[in-house]
Design a protein around this motif. Structure first.
Motif, PDB file in Angstrom:
ATOM      1  N   ASP A 104     -42.243  -0.662  42.623  1.00 21.35           N
ATOM      2  CA  ASP A 104     -43.395  -0.454  43.494  1.00 21.35           C
ATOM      3  C   ASP A 104     -43.741   1.030  43.426  1.00 21.35           C
ATOM      4  O   ASP A 104     -42.848   1.873  43.536  1.00 21.35           O
ATOM      5  N   PRO A 105     -45.018   1.396  43.231  1.00 22.31           N
ATOM      6  CA  PRO A 105     -45.380   2.817  43.195  1.00 22.31           C
ATOM      7  C   PRO A 105     -44.913   3.586  44.433  1.00 22.31           C
ATOM      8  O   PRO A 105     -44.558   4.766  44.335  1.00 22.31           O
ATOM      9  N   ALA A 106     -44.898   2.935  45.589  1.00 26.44           N
ATOM     10  CA  ALA A 106     -44.427   3.598  46.814  1.00 26.44           C
ATOM     11  C   ALA A 106     -42.934   3.895  46.712  1.00 26.44           C
ATOM     12  O   ALA A 106     -42.467   4.938  47.203  1.00 26.44           O
ATOM     13  N   PHE A 107     -42.204   3.007  46.075  1.00 24.67           N
ATOM     14  CA  PHE A 107     -40.768   3.199  45.888  1.00 24.67           C
ATOM     15  C   PHE A 107     -40.514   4.384  44.959  1.00 24.67           C
ATOM     16  O   PHE A 107     -39.635   5.215  45.204  1.00 24.67           O
ATOM     17  N   GLY A 108     -41.320   4.495  43.908  1.00 26.73           N
ATOM     18  CA  GLY A 108     -41.195   5.621  42.984  1.00 26.73           C
ATOM     19  C   GLY A 108     -41.558   6.938  43.638  1.00 26.73           C
ATOM     20  O   GLY A 108     -40.903   7.959  43.403  1.00 26.73           O
ATOM     21  N   PHE A 109     -42.605   6.939  44.468  1.00 28.23           N
ATOM     22  CA  PHE A 109     -43.019   8.137  45.191  1.00 28.23           C
ATOM     23  C   PHE A 109     -41.886   8.636  46.092  1.00 28.23           C
ATOM     24  O   PHE A 109     -41.516   9.822  46.066  1.00 28.23           O
ATOM     25  N   ALA A 110     -41.331   7.719  46.881  1.00 26.61           N
ATOM     26  CA  ALA A 110     -40.241   8.083  47.794  1.00 26.61           C
ATOM     27  C   ALA A 110     -39.000   8.515  47.025  1.00 26.61           C
ATOM     28  O   ALA A 110     -38.316   9.468  47.409  1.00 26.61           O
ATOM     29  N   MET A 111     -38.724   7.842  45.902  1.00 31.63           N
ATOM     30  CA  MET A 111     -37.542   8.175  45.108  1.00 31.63           C
ATOM     31  C   MET A 111     -37.662   9.574  44.494  1.00 31.63           C
ATOM     32  O   MET A 111     -36.697  10.348  44.477  1.00 31.63           O
ATOM     33  N   GLY A 112     -38.843   9.918  44.020  1.00 33.25           N
ATOM     34  CA  GLY A 112     -39.052  11.231  43.409  1.00 33.25           C
ATOM     35  C   GLY A 112     -38.891  12.373  44.401  1.00 33.25           C
ATOM     36  O   GLY A 112     -38.178  13.342  44.148  1.00 33.25           O
ATOM     37  N   LEU A 470     -37.596   6.262  54.211  1.00 35.28           N
ATOM     38  CA  LEU A 470     -38.486   5.186  54.654  1.00 35.28           C
ATOM     39  C   LEU A 470     -39.853   5.728  55.061  1.00 35.28           C
ATOM     40  O   LEU A 470     -40.878   5.083  54.828  1.00 35.28           O
ATOM     41  N   ILE A 471     -39.884   6.924  55.669  1.00 33.97           N
ATOM     42  CA  ILE A 471     -41.159   7.548  56.037  1.00 33.97           C
ATOM     43  C   ILE A 471     -41.994   7.807  54.782  1.00 33.97           C
ATOM     44  O   ILE A 471     -43.198   7.511  54.741  1.00 33.97           O
ATOM     45  N   LEU A 472     -41.362   8.360  53.744  1.00 38.04           N
ATOM     46  CA  LEU A 472     -42.059   8.601  52.484  1.00 38.04           C
ATOM     47  C   LEU A 472     -42.575   7.291  51.874  1.00 38.04           C
ATOM     48  O   LEU A 472     -43.719   7.205  51.417  1.00 38.04           O
ATOM     49  N   PHE A 473     -41.727   6.277  51.891  1.00 38.74           N
ATOM     50  CA  PHE A 473     -42.068   4.981  51.299  1.00 38.74           C
ATOM     51  C   PHE A 473     -43.265   4.345  52.002  1.00 38.74           C
ATOM     52  O   PHE A 473     -44.250   3.944  51.365  1.00 38.74           O
ATOM     53  N   PHE A 474     -43.197   4.275  53.331  1.00 38.33           N
ATOM     54  CA  PHE A 474     -44.265   3.594  54.069  1.00 38.33           C
ATOM     55  C   PHE A 474     -45.537   4.432  54.137  1.00 38.33           C
ATOM     56  O   PHE A 474     -46.640   3.875  54.202  1.00 38.33           O
ATOM     57  N   TYR A 475     -45.395   5.764  54.108  1.00 33.08           N
ATOM     58  CA  TYR A 475     -46.583   6.617  54.045  1.00 33.08           C
ATOM     59  C   TYR A 475     -47.417   6.263  52.819  1.00 33.08           C
ATOM     60  O   TYR A 475     -48.636   6.040  52.904  1.00 33.08           O
ATOM     61  N   TYR A 476     -46.777   6.199  51.660  1.00 33.30           N
ATOM     62  CA  TYR A 476     -47.484   5.913  50.408  1.00 33.30           C
ATOM     63  C   TYR A 476     -47.998   4.473  50.398  1.00 33.30           C
ATOM     64  O   TYR A 476     -49.126   4.208  49.972  1.00 33.30           O
ATOM     65  N   LYS A 477     -47.172   3.568  50.886  1.00 36.84           N
ATOM     66  CA  LYS A 477     -47.517   2.143  50.867  1.00 36.84           C
ATOM     67  C   LYS A 477     -48.741   1.855  51.733  1.00 36.84           C
ATOM     68  O   LYS A 477     -49.637   1.103  51.343  1.00 36.84           O
ATOM     69  N   ILE A 478     -48.760   2.464  52.912  1.00 33.54           N
ATOM     70  CA  ILE A 478     -49.882   2.251  53.829  1.00 33.54           C
ATOM     71  C   ILE A 478     -51.145   2.946  53.320  1.00 33.54           C
ATOM     72  O   ILE A 478     -52.246   2.392  53.367  1.00 33.54           O
ATOM     73  N   LYS A 479     -50.987   4.167  52.799  1.00 29.02           N
ATOM     74  CA  LYS A 479     -52.150   4.934  52.335  1.00 29.02           C
ATOM     75  C   LYS A 479     -52.811   4.286  51.119  1.00 29.02           C
ATOM     76  O   LYS A 479     -54.047   4.236  51.034  1.00 29.02           O
ATOM     77  N   TYR A 480     -51.995   3.789  50.168  1.00 26.31           N
ATOM     78  CA  TYR A 480     -52.560   3.260  48.924  1.00 26.31           C
ATOM     79  C   TYR A 480     -52.464   1.740  48.809  1.00 26.31           C
ATOM     80  O   TYR A 480     -52.824   1.178  47.766  1.00 26.31           O
ATOM     81  N   HIS A 481     -51.975   1.086  49.862  1.00 23.45           N
ATOM     82  CA  HIS A 481     -51.894  -0.381  49.908  1.00 23.45           C
ATOM     83  C   HIS A 481     -51.175  -0.955  48.692  1.00 23.45           C
ATOM     84  O   HIS A 481     -51.657  -1.908  48.053  1.00 23.45           O
ATOM     85  N   THR A 482     -50.063  -0.371  48.344  1.00 18.90           N
ATOM     86  CA  THR A 482     -49.316  -0.851  47.179  1.00 18.90           C
ATOM     87  C   THR A 482     -48.501  -2.096  47.540  1.00 18.90           C
ATOM     88  O   THR A 482     -48.273  -2.383  48.715  1.00 18.90           O
TER      89      THR A 482
END
Length: 503
Positions: A104-112, A470-482
């Motif tokens: 998931d792109p949100a997972f990659g964002f948070a992982m990076g 989790l904050i990083l993950f959900f921030y990206y997920k909510i913002k970009y609807h991944t």
């Protein structure tokens, strides 16, 4: 080659003023010997030279050996998982890129960002530790001077070229490896009585409550110590983007590194446990400032080597600088990759003429410098940052296991042949599943005492990394609807190092 764009000044072309576009590329100059030593040196440090004694003291010789063997097996499977993906897709972003493409792109964002934060804070910890080590020889000189000199040296090594980083890591890692080999030889000669007096054999393995002390909760706490000791082996995935021959270098490095690390750690702990009873107060030291009671120092002294403390202090100094050097490299490349994917300011995506992401290096150094100053002037802020980065390495390992599981499943669903893999991880799906379970256990076992006493403040401090991720993950997920990428849609396009841009 992999690259990023730069713009040269305007030129007059036929009466028209145009910007000349230049593609700069990261330098694929790291050789197999560099990769092997980088991965090997990344995990041999104060965790082995100092903290291994506290592991024996806590869980007894049998418990310490069991914990290190268990973590060693997990690290092997993580390395093979990472190796399979890194040879198929050798990019600088490594497991952050894999998490984006296979999960998931949100997972990659948070992982990076999680991984960058981990090493940026660790860099500050290491330069602070350099000062502690130097106090052994120069107790009256202000410690911040040593830390600043160390940071400048590490910055210079990384700013010059990736090859200078690789060479520096190679020789510093070699010093550590030679030290461990000499320690093992001296240790075994002492155990059988050739050096240091009478033979002790295995008598300390059955001394008092040995070999296992404290039961399962204690064993789990030592798993955490062992896990921290092995962190850094995943650096080989980051170096894949700058390896000259990743399809050959990475599999070879993984095979060599696993056996060397496992043998070094297991045999070293075995020697220490044989020669020093687990009840010894000398095993309680766990930081670089405890060099005089380092298990390595004690064993060398027992064998009659009078200058053992000074020699081991020099080795530990090398280890700490090596760890800081690796941290600077890893965090710089991860920030560079994040910028390339639009997940960090674009300025960090720029490369200089030597293929070094110089602005990412400056940014990482600035954070390390600010964190270091916080350790001097604002200990509460520093403690917060240190706690916040505590479990980030284990979260990165979780990401590797999840990404590999999804990568291989997508291969099957899309009907692709495993013959397309340049390197194939053994025992799939057992490897990534075991790694996942053990990583979760280690994360949960970080501070079980705080749960037993329902100490919410201690729980918050010990497990702070999890809500931050989790904050990083959900921030990206909510913002970009991944969403989690369906296996049928996972991008399995192989990476051609001759034409692809940096990831």
């Amino acid at each position: 080659m992999t690259g990023a764009h730069a713009w040269l000044p305007l030129e007059n072309l036929g009466g028209r003023m145009e910007a000349k576009k230049v593609t700069r590329k990261v330098s694929r100059t790291l050789k197999t010997r560099h990769l092997s030593m980088i991965a090997l040196g990344g995990s041999i440090g104060t965790g082995l030279f100092v903290a291994s004694g506290s592991a024996i003291s806590t869980a007894g010789p049998g418990g310490a050996l069991a914990a290190y063997i268990g973590i060693g097996v997990m690290v092997y499977f993580l390395m093979t998982s990472l190796g399979e993906m890194a040879t198929y897709l050798p990019v600088t972003g490594s497991f952050a890129t894999y998490s984006s493409r296979f999960v998931d792109p949100a997972f990659g964002f948070a992982m990076g960002w999680n991984y960058w934060f981990n090493w940026a804070i660790t860099l500050a910890v290491d330069v602070s530790t350099v000062a502690l080590v130097m106090k052994f020889w120069f107790p009256h000189i202000p410690t911040w001077i040593f830390s600043m000199v160390a940071l400048l040296i590490i910055f210079a090594i990384n700013a010059f070229s990736v090859l200078s980083f690789g060479e520096a890591e190679y020789w510093m890692s070699l010093i550590k490896v030679v030290t461990v080999i000499i320690f093992l030889v001296v240790g075994f000669l002492t155990i059988i009585g050739i050096m240091g007096g009478h033979a002790v054999g295995l008598e300390n393995f059955v001394y008092h409550k040995a070999p296992f002390v404290g039961g399962i909760p204690t064993l789990l706490s030592v798993f955490v110590v062992a896990g921290f000791s092995f962190q850094g082996t995943e650096l080989i995935g980051i170096t894949a983007g700058e390896s000259a021959t990743p399809e050959k270098s990475i599999p070879k490095a993984i095979k060599q590194v696993f056996w060397r690390i496992l043998l070094f750690y297991i045999l070293s702990i075995f020697v220490i446990a044989c020669l020093i009873p687990y009840t010894s107060s000398n095993l309680l030291g766990s930081s670089a400032s405890d060099i005089t009671i380092s298990p390595f120092t004690l064993v060398f002294k027992r064998a009659g080597l009078a200058s053992a403390a000074s020699v081991m202090n020099a080795v530990i100094l090398t280890s700490v600088i090596s760890a800081a050097n690796s941290g600077m490299y890893a965090s710089t490349r991860m920030l560079f990759s994040l910028a390339h994917h639009g997940n960090a300011p674009r300025i960090f995506n720029k490369l200089n003429t030597r293929g070094v992401p110089f602005y990412a290096l400056l940014g990482t150094t600035a954070v390390g410098l600010l964190t270091f100053f916080a350790s001097v002037y604002g200990t509460r802020i520093y403690s917060f940052l240190l706690s916040a980065s505590g479990l980030t390495g284990f979260i990165a390992w979780l990401g590797i296991a999840i990404s590999h599981y999804r990568f291989r499943k997508a291969f099957k669903v899309q009907g692709m042949s495993l013959d397309n893999l340049r390197y194939r991880a053994k025992w799939f799906p057992f490897g990534p599943l075991l790694s996942f379970v053990l990583c979760v256990l280690v994360i949960i076992g970080q501070d079980l005492k705080s749960f037993a006493n329902w100490d919410w403040q201690a729980i918050g401090v010990s497990y702070m990394s999890i809500p931050l991720f989790l904050i990083l993950f959900f921030y990206y997920k909510i913002k970009y609807h991944t969403k989690m990428i369906p296996l049928q849609e996972v991008d399995l396009t192989p990476h051609d190092i001759a034409s692809k841009k940096v990831e």
